[in-house]
Design an enzyme around this catalytic site. Structure first.
Site, PDB file in Angstrom:
ATOM      1  N   ASN A  11     -17.366  56.829 -33.469  1.00  0.00           N
ATOM      2  CA  ASN A  11     -17.054  58.210 -33.084  1.00  0.00           C
ATOM      3  C   ASN A  11     -16.098  58.150 -31.889  1.00  0.00           C
ATOM      4  O   ASN A  11     -16.522  57.935 -30.763  1.00  0.00           O
ATOM      5  CB  ASN A  11     -18.353  58.946 -32.721  1.00  0.00           C
ATOM      6  CG  ASN A  11     -18.089  60.354 -32.232  1.00  0.00           C
ATOM      7  OD1 ASN A  11     -16.972  60.867 -32.340  1.00  0.00           O
ATOM      8  ND2 ASN A  11     -19.120  60.989 -31.684  1.00  0.00           N
ATOM      9  N   TRP A  12     -14.807  58.345 -32.196  1.00  0.00           N
ATOM     10  CA  TRP A  12     -13.793  58.204 -31.143  1.00  0.00           C
ATOM     11  C   TRP A  12     -13.706  59.447 -30.251  1.00  0.00           C
ATOM     12  O   TRP A  12     -12.918  59.468 -29.299  1.00  0.00           O
ATOM     13  CB  TRP A  12     -12.434  57.883 -31.761  1.00  0.00           C
ATOM     14  CG  TRP A  12     -12.355  56.512 -32.366  1.00  0.00           C
ATOM     15  CD1 TRP A  12     -13.139  55.438 -32.052  1.00  0.00           C
ATOM     16  CD2 TRP A  12     -11.442  56.054 -33.380  1.00  0.00           C
ATOM     17  NE1 TRP A  12     -12.771  54.346 -32.794  1.00  0.00           N
ATOM     18  CE2 TRP A  12     -11.736  54.691 -33.620  1.00  0.00           C
ATOM     19  CE3 TRP A  12     -10.414  56.655 -34.105  1.00  0.00           C
ATOM     20  CZ2 TRP A  12     -11.025  53.936 -34.557  1.00  0.00           C
ATOM     21  CZ3 TRP A  12      -9.708  55.908 -35.033  1.00  0.00           C
ATOM     22  CH2 TRP A  12     -10.006  54.559 -35.256  1.00  0.00           C
ATOM     23  N   LYS A  13     -14.455  60.478 -30.601  1.00  0.00           N
ATOM     24  CA  LYS A  13     -14.451  61.718 -29.801  1.00  0.00           C
ATOM     25  C   LYS A  13     -13.002  62.165 -29.546  1.00  0.00           C
ATOM     26  O   LYS A  13     -12.156  61.990 -30.421  1.00  0.00           O
ATOM     27  CB  LYS A  13     -15.258  61.512 -28.522  1.00  0.00           C
ATOM     28  CG  LYS A  13     -16.676  60.996 -28.844  1.00  0.00           C
ATOM     29  CD  LYS A  13     -17.633  61.052 -27.704  1.00  0.00           C
ATOM     30  CE  LYS A  13     -18.987  60.512 -28.171  1.00  0.00           C
ATOM     31  NZ  LYS A  13     -20.034  60.662 -27.189  1.00  0.00           N
ATOM     32  N   HIS A  89     -23.104  67.245 -33.954  1.00  0.00           N
ATOM     33  CA  HIS A  89     -23.152  66.313 -32.820  1.00  0.00           C
ATOM     34  C   HIS A  89     -23.600  67.090 -31.578  1.00  0.00           C
ATOM     35  O   HIS A  89     -23.238  68.253 -31.398  1.00  0.00           O
ATOM     36  CB  HIS A  89     -21.773  65.679 -32.594  1.00  0.00           C
ATOM     37  CG  HIS A  89     -21.813  64.578 -31.583  1.00  0.00           C
ATOM     38  ND1 HIS A  89     -21.827  64.831 -30.233  1.00  0.00           N
ATOM     39  CD2 HIS A  89     -21.890  63.235 -31.724  1.00  0.00           C
ATOM     40  CE1 HIS A  89     -21.896  63.679 -29.585  1.00  0.00           C
ATOM     41  NE2 HIS A  89     -21.940  62.690 -30.469  1.00  0.00           N
ATOM     42  N   GLU A  91     -22.630  67.143 -28.641  1.00  0.00           N
ATOM     43  CA  GLU A  91     -21.544  67.721 -27.826  1.00  0.00           C
ATOM     44  C   GLU A  91     -21.038  69.015 -28.460  1.00  0.00           C
ATOM     45  O   GLU A  91     -20.657  69.951 -27.747  1.00  0.00           O
ATOM     46  CB  GLU A  91     -20.417  66.681 -27.652  1.00  0.00           C
ATOM     47  CG  GLU A  91     -20.856  65.590 -26.674  1.00  0.00           C
ATOM     48  CD  GLU A  91     -20.179  64.239 -26.858  1.00  0.00           C
ATOM     49  OE1 GLU A  91     -19.149  64.153 -27.551  1.00  0.00           O
ATOM     50  OE2 GLU A  91     -20.705  63.261 -26.296  1.00  0.00           O
ATOM     51  N   GLU A 155     -29.685  60.769 -32.332  1.00  0.00           N
ATOM     52  CA  GLU A 155     -28.969  60.531 -31.075  1.00  0.00           C
ATOM     53  C   GLU A 155     -29.682  61.274 -29.946  1.00  0.00           C
ATOM     54  O   GLU A 155     -29.402  62.461 -29.714  1.00  0.00           O
ATOM     55  CB  GLU A 155     -27.525  61.031 -31.178  1.00  0.00           C
ATOM     56  CG  GLU A 155     -26.686  60.283 -32.188  1.00  0.00           C
ATOM     57  CD  GLU A 155     -25.212  60.300 -31.801  1.00  0.00           C
ATOM     58  OE1 GLU A 155     -24.640  59.213 -31.688  1.00  0.00           O
ATOM     59  OE2 GLU A 155     -24.643  61.377 -31.592  1.00  0.00           O
ATOM     60  N   GLY A 161     -23.600  58.171 -23.908  1.00  0.00           N
ATOM     61  CA  GLY A 161     -22.481  58.018 -22.986  1.00  0.00           C
ATOM     62  C   GLY A 161     -22.838  57.585 -21.577  1.00  0.00           C
ATOM     63  O   GLY A 161     -22.004  57.666 -20.683  1.00  0.00           O
ATOM     64  N   SER A 197     -25.357  55.085 -26.439  1.00  0.00           N
ATOM     65  CA  SER A 197     -25.128  53.892 -25.622  1.00  0.00           C
ATOM     66  C   SER A 197     -25.342  52.577 -26.378  1.00  0.00           C
ATOM     67  O   SER A 197     -25.838  51.601 -25.814  1.00  0.00           O
ATOM     68  CB  SER A 197     -25.987  53.933 -24.360  1.00  0.00           C
ATOM     69  OG  SER A 197     -25.588  55.028 -23.542  1.00  0.00           O
ATOM     70  N   GLY A 218     -20.119  55.607 -29.799  1.00  0.00           N
ATOM     71  CA  GLY A 218     -19.061  56.322 -29.084  1.00  0.00           C
ATOM     72  C   GLY A 218     -18.260  55.362 -28.220  1.00  0.00           C
ATOM     73  O   GLY A 218     -17.335  54.698 -28.679  1.00  0.00           O
ATOM     74  N   GLY A 219     -18.646  55.256 -26.943  1.00  0.00           N
ATOM     75  CA  GLY A 219     -17.882  54.466 -25.967  1.00  0.00           C
ATOM     76  C   GLY A 219     -17.489  53.082 -26.454  1.00  0.00           C
ATOM     77  O   GLY A 219     -16.314  52.690 -26.356  1.00  0.00           O
TER      78      GLY A 219
HETATM   79  P1  PGA Z   1     -22.076  56.697 -26.889  1.00  0.00           P
HETATM   80  O1  PGA Z   1     -21.835  57.976 -27.830  1.00  0.00           O
HETATM   81  O2  PGA Z   1     -22.130  55.486 -27.794  1.00  0.00           O
HETATM   82  O3  PGA Z   1     -20.875  56.678 -25.973  1.00  0.00           O
HETATM   83  O4  PGA Z   1     -23.350  56.916 -26.173  1.00  0.00           O
HETATM   84  C1  PGA Z   1     -22.512  58.114 -29.044  1.00  0.00           C
HETATM   85  C2  PGA Z   1     -22.175  59.442 -29.668  1.00  0.00           C
HETATM   86  O5  PGA Z   1     -22.055  60.438 -28.946  1.00  0.00           O
HETATM   87  O6  PGA Z   1     -22.032  59.562 -30.907  1.00  0.00           O
END
Ligand code: PGA
Length: 239
Positions: A11-13, A89, A91, A155, A161, A197, A218-219
């Protein structure tokens, strides 16, 4: 360890594709024994599809077309070659006020458009502290058409994050709990991913859990060499 086909999702956001992601040596390429899917921004979807990566959008609007300024519909995503879509998601739930009902509508529209939904569920830190995490996740799940072909991503919002990942045991416990919500004929085949994470240090232990069928990253997915290491773990487990 799961017997389901693993799914490793990037997930490159709101970031561009990492260096080399679209090239021949890309760690984001499809594999024969497990799935690797990238979720870029809308503007990078077509480039990822053209580079023959398995590609998903981070959001799609249920209505096929109309007066929805700034949005892109599930049908439009399917038309340009997307195969997957993230729904709900945390966010999006937080910044765009998406409700459980909105997320369910997205899932239904995605399925109609022949996109595979990866639906995110998870509790906040406050909900976990108040021991309401199971109740919250149950409510999120009960809004969904769980008899359909979809993937769930657990999640926990408190783990996203910030490096504060759920322990493998905590994640396994919630995945097992989530699986009890699935209809009997879907429980064994529906994949449940863990996200929050994930990195190259904790991926292996997470993937060794019985009910963890993949990772939503994500990250660490923005760092190609770290992502490659996680993919190599999936490769070993799937061999
Ligand atoms: P993260 O993000 O790996 O940076 O915690 C995961 C996500 O939001 O899908």
């Amino acid at each position: 360890m799961t017997h389901r086909r693993l799914l490793i999702a990037a997930n490159w956001k709101m970031n561009p594709p990492p260096a080399g992601a679209l090239g021949d040596q890309s760690p984001y390429r499809e594999h024969t024994d497990f799935d690797v899917v990238v979720f870029p921004t809308f503007v990078d979807l077509k480039a990822c599809v053209d580079a023959r990566l398995l590609t998903g959008a981070q959001y799609g609007r249920p209505e096929p077309a109309g007066a929805y300024t700034g949005d892109v519909s599930m049908q439009m995503l399917a038309r340009i070659g997307c195969r997957y879509v993230l729904c709900g998601h945390s966010e999006r739930r937080a910044h765009h006020h998406e409700t459980d009902g909105d997320v369910a509508a997205q899932v239904i529209a995605a399925l109609e458009a022949k996109l595979h939904p990866v639906v995110c569920v998870g509790e906040t830190a406050d909900e976990r502290a108040a021991k309401k995490h199971e109740k919250r996740v149950s409510a999120q799940l009960k809004a969904l058409p769980l008899e359909s072909d979809l993937t769930i991503a657990y999640e926990p919002v408190w783990a996203i994050g910030n490096g504060d990942t759920a322990s493998a045991a905590q994640a396994q416990e919630m995945h097992e709990f989530i699986r009890t919500h699935l209809p009997a004929d879907r429980a064994e085949q529906t994949r449940i991913l863990y996200g929050g994470s994930v990195n190259d240090g904790n991926a292996e232990e997470l993937l060794h859990q019985h009910d963890i069928d993949g990772l939503l990253i994500g990250g660490a997915s923005l760092k190609p060499e770290e992502f490659r290491k996680i993919v190599e773990v999936a490769e070993r487990i799937s061999a």
